[in-house]
Motif scaffolding. Sequence first.
Motif, PDB file in Angstrom:
ATOM      1  N   GLN A   1      22.759  23.146  54.710  1.00  8.43           N
ATOM      2  CA  GLN A   1      23.993  23.562  55.379  1.00  8.43           C
ATOM      3  C   GLN A   1      23.707  23.902  56.832  1.00  8.43           C
ATOM      4  O   GLN A   1      22.804  24.685  57.139  1.00  8.43           O
ATOM      5  CB  GLN A   1      24.582  24.770  54.660  1.00  8.43           C
ATOM      6  CG  GLN A   1      25.896  25.252  55.240  1.00  8.43           C
ATOM      7  CD  GLN A   1      26.477  26.384  54.418  1.00  8.43           C
ATOM      8  OE1 GLN A   1      26.068  26.591  53.291  1.00  8.43           O
ATOM      9  NE2 GLN A   1      27.411  27.109  54.985  1.00  8.43           N
ATOM     10  N   ARG A   2      24.485  23.313  57.723  1.00  6.11           N
ATOM     11  CA  ARG A   2      24.301  23.525  59.166  1.00  6.11           C
ATOM     12  C   ARG A   2      25.529  24.142  59.822  1.00  6.11           C
ATOM     13  O   ARG A   2      25.526  24.368  61.028  1.00  6.11           O
ATOM     14  CB  ARG A   2      23.985  22.189  59.851  1.00  6.11           C
ATOM     15  CG  ARG A   2      22.639  21.607  59.440  1.00  6.11           C
ATOM     16  CD  ARG A   2      21.499  22.479  59.892  1.00  6.11           C
ATOM     17  NE  ARG A   2      20.202  21.930  59.544  1.00  6.11           N
ATOM     18  CZ  ARG A   2      19.538  22.189  58.443  1.00  6.11           C
ATOM     19  NH1 ARG A   2      20.077  23.024  57.550  1.00  6.11           N
ATOM     20  NH2 ARG A   2      18.374  21.647  58.188  1.00  6.11           N
ATOM     21  N   GLN A   3      26.579  24.380  59.052  1.00 10.24           N
ATOM     22  CA  GLN A   3      27.798  24.952  59.603  1.00 10.24           C
ATOM     23  C   GLN A   3      28.204  26.160  58.774  1.00 10.24           C
ATOM     24  O   GLN A   3      27.732  26.356  57.649  1.00 10.24           O
ATOM     25  CB  GLN A   3      28.944  23.916  59.593  1.00 10.24           C
ATOM     26  CG  GLN A   3      28.685  22.697  60.452  1.00 10.24           C
ATOM     27  CD  GLN A   3      28.686  23.020  61.938  1.00 10.24           C
ATOM     28  OE1 GLN A   3      29.243  24.039  62.363  1.00 10.24           O
ATOM     29  NE2 GLN A   3      28.067  22.165  62.727  1.00 10.24           N
ATOM     30  N   LEU A   4      29.088  26.964  59.358  1.00  3.37           N
ATOM     31  CA  LEU A   4      29.598  28.120  58.638  1.00  3.37           C
ATOM     32  C   LEU A   4      30.525  27.669  57.507  1.00  3.37           C
ATOM     33  O   LEU A   4      31.081  26.567  57.549  1.00  3.37           O
ATOM     34  CB  LEU A   4      30.361  29.037  59.599  1.00  3.37           C
ATOM     35  CG  LEU A   4      29.513  29.720  60.679  1.00  3.37           C
ATOM     36  CD1 LEU A   4      30.404  30.516  61.615  1.00  3.37           C
ATOM     37  CD2 LEU A   4      28.469  30.645  60.062  1.00  3.37           C
TER      38      LEU A   4
ATOM     39  N   THR B   1      33.477  28.517  56.855  1.00  2.28           N
ATOM     40  CA  THR B   1      34.839  28.242  57.336  1.00  2.28           C
ATOM     41  C   THR B   1      34.956  26.823  57.890  1.00  2.28           C
ATOM     42  O   THR B   1      35.927  26.121  57.627  1.00  2.28           O
ATOM     43  CB  THR B   1      35.204  29.266  58.421  1.00  2.28           C
ATOM     44  OG1 THR B   1      34.187  29.269  59.446  1.00  2.28           O
ATOM     45  CG2 THR B   1      35.302  30.654  57.840  1.00  2.28           C
ATOM     46  N   THR B   2      33.940  26.377  58.639  1.00  2.94           N
ATOM     47  CA  THR B   2      33.958  25.021  59.175  1.00  2.94           C
ATOM     48  C   THR B   2      33.886  23.995  58.060  1.00  2.94           C
ATOM     49  O   THR B   2      34.594  22.977  58.074  1.00  2.94           O
ATOM     50  CB  THR B   2      32.787  24.845  60.150  1.00  2.94           C
ATOM     51  OG1 THR B   2      32.849  25.847  61.158  1.00  2.94           O
ATOM     52  CG2 THR B   2      32.840  23.473  60.797  1.00  2.94           C
ATOM     53  N   LEU B   3      33.029  24.244  57.072  1.00  4.37           N
ATOM     54  CA  LEU B   3      32.904  23.304  55.961  1.00  4.37           C
ATOM     55  C   LEU B   3      34.197  23.225  55.156  1.00  4.37           C
ATOM     56  O   LEU B   3      34.621  22.131  54.738  1.00  4.37           O
ATOM     57  CB  LEU B   3      31.744  23.731  55.059  1.00  4.37           C
ATOM     58  CG  LEU B   3      30.350  23.717  55.702  1.00  4.37           C
ATOM     59  CD1 LEU B   3      29.314  24.211  54.714  1.00  4.37           C
ATOM     60  CD2 LEU B   3      29.991  22.321  56.185  1.00  4.37           C
TER      61      LEU B   3
ATOM     62  N   ARG C   1      37.162  23.771  56.337  1.00  8.65           N
ATOM     63  CA  ARG C   1      38.140  23.053  57.163  1.00  8.65           C
ATOM     64  C   ARG C   1      37.918  21.538  57.059  1.00  8.65           C
ATOM     65  O   ARG C   1      38.870  20.753  56.959  1.00  8.65           O
ATOM     66  CB  ARG C   1      38.027  23.525  58.608  1.00  8.65           C
ATOM     67  CG  ARG C   1      39.170  23.050  59.498  1.00  8.65           C
ATOM     68  CD  ARG C   1      39.024  23.587  60.909  1.00  8.65           C
ATOM     69  NE  ARG C   1      39.031  25.043  60.925  1.00  8.65           N
ATOM     70  CZ  ARG C   1      37.971  25.788  61.229  1.00  8.65           C
ATOM     71  NH1 ARG C   1      36.830  25.199  61.538  1.00  8.65           N
ATOM     72  NH2 ARG C   1      38.046  27.105  61.240  1.00  8.65           N
ATOM     73  N   MET C   2      36.644  21.121  57.077  1.00  7.56           N
ATOM     74  CA  MET C   2      36.359  19.695  56.916  1.00  7.56           C
ATOM     75  C   MET C   2      36.784  19.205  55.535  1.00  7.56           C
ATOM     76  O   MET C   2      37.302  18.086  55.383  1.00  7.56           O
ATOM     77  CB  MET C   2      34.861  19.446  57.124  1.00  7.56           C
ATOM     78  CG  MET C   2      34.375  19.714  58.528  1.00  7.56           C
ATOM     79  SD  MET C   2      32.596  19.428  58.685  1.00  7.56           S
ATOM     80  CE  MET C   2      32.356  19.789  60.420  1.00  7.56           C
TER      81      MET C   2
END
Length: 373
Positions: A204-207, A209-211, A213-214
């Motif tokens: 995992q490279r994103q928070l 919340t970002t994941l 949203r994607m």
Amino acid sequence: MARHTTQDFIRGDLRNQLRTLALVGVISLVVIAVALVATWVIYPKAKAPSGISLQLVVPALGPGIKKGSKVLLRGAEVGQVTDVQAPTAGSVNLDLVLTDDEVRGLLTDSFDVDFRPENYFGITAVNLIANKGGSPLTDGEVIRRGASPDFTMSTMLENGSLVVDGTLTKDMIASLNQVIRYANGLAPLIRSSIIVADTMAKTQRQLPTTLLRMMNDDLDVFPGFSSNAIGALYAFSRNGYNPGPDGARKADDPLLAETNRALELASSKLFGAAGALLKSHDSDLSVLTTMLKYLLDPLPRAIGGGQLATKTLVVVDGLESSFTGTPEQKTLQLRILLGQLPAVSSSLAQMGVATPSPKPAKSSARKPVRGDK
């Protein structure tokens, strides 16, 4: 009666020896008596705990309570049991001695009592529970309690044995065995889940919340994808092989049978005959194959290998860039490179399109003559 006594380690005559022995015996008896009195009377009183003496009357005694057992208050030792008596059935007298400094201001005669282990080894102690109200304790007071709960380890083990003896039947053991087997079968799944979670955490490279949203962006197009997938399956089910001759939704067996016969005919008559021909005339076809080989071998070098397509695209792009304008009116862009020729440049100058190129100026320097210095 004549007495004949001779002691080598006592001096004097017979009378003096007897007197000395009698004196020594009396002194020995006195010393032994004093030692016994000191051991059985004086020493216990000297070593007896000092404090407030109480007599606690309870209906039952916890297992393991005896003379010398500890008395606890809030987990701390505040005294000990000095005597245990059972005068009548259903009544036990406990003589306690409480340390005056430990219980002063903390304990009154309204306290409750129970029996519980004082440590992990299961040694039973008398536990006092302080309550509000009541009067200060006085020396020699008798306190009666109608209940004395038993929380000792021996009672707990006994109750546990009774519960197990009444409930742990063969059916229960079989059920527990099945549960253990199911849990053992789920162990690889749990391990795989842990590995997947650990791998996701490492990659995992994103928070979150970002994941999320994607993920929402992907889910937005998922209904359309599902609809098209269902439509594709429906269209596939509506092909010529699924509906029967009567229009029902089933396999068209006559059509499938004809298709099967067509495939068998093509494989046996067409491709089989071609294979038989090639096998029986392999020597006659060698001339044709040799000619084709010599004709096709130079072809890769002639077309430039894999670069022909790239070069063709470059040429096409160049030709397309030569034409400008709208699709209805295309204009060819050309660049005339003949303007340096004298005839062309003079003609263009007379037409007013371009100016004549200036003639190179003659050099005024005289060429050197032989003999000049």
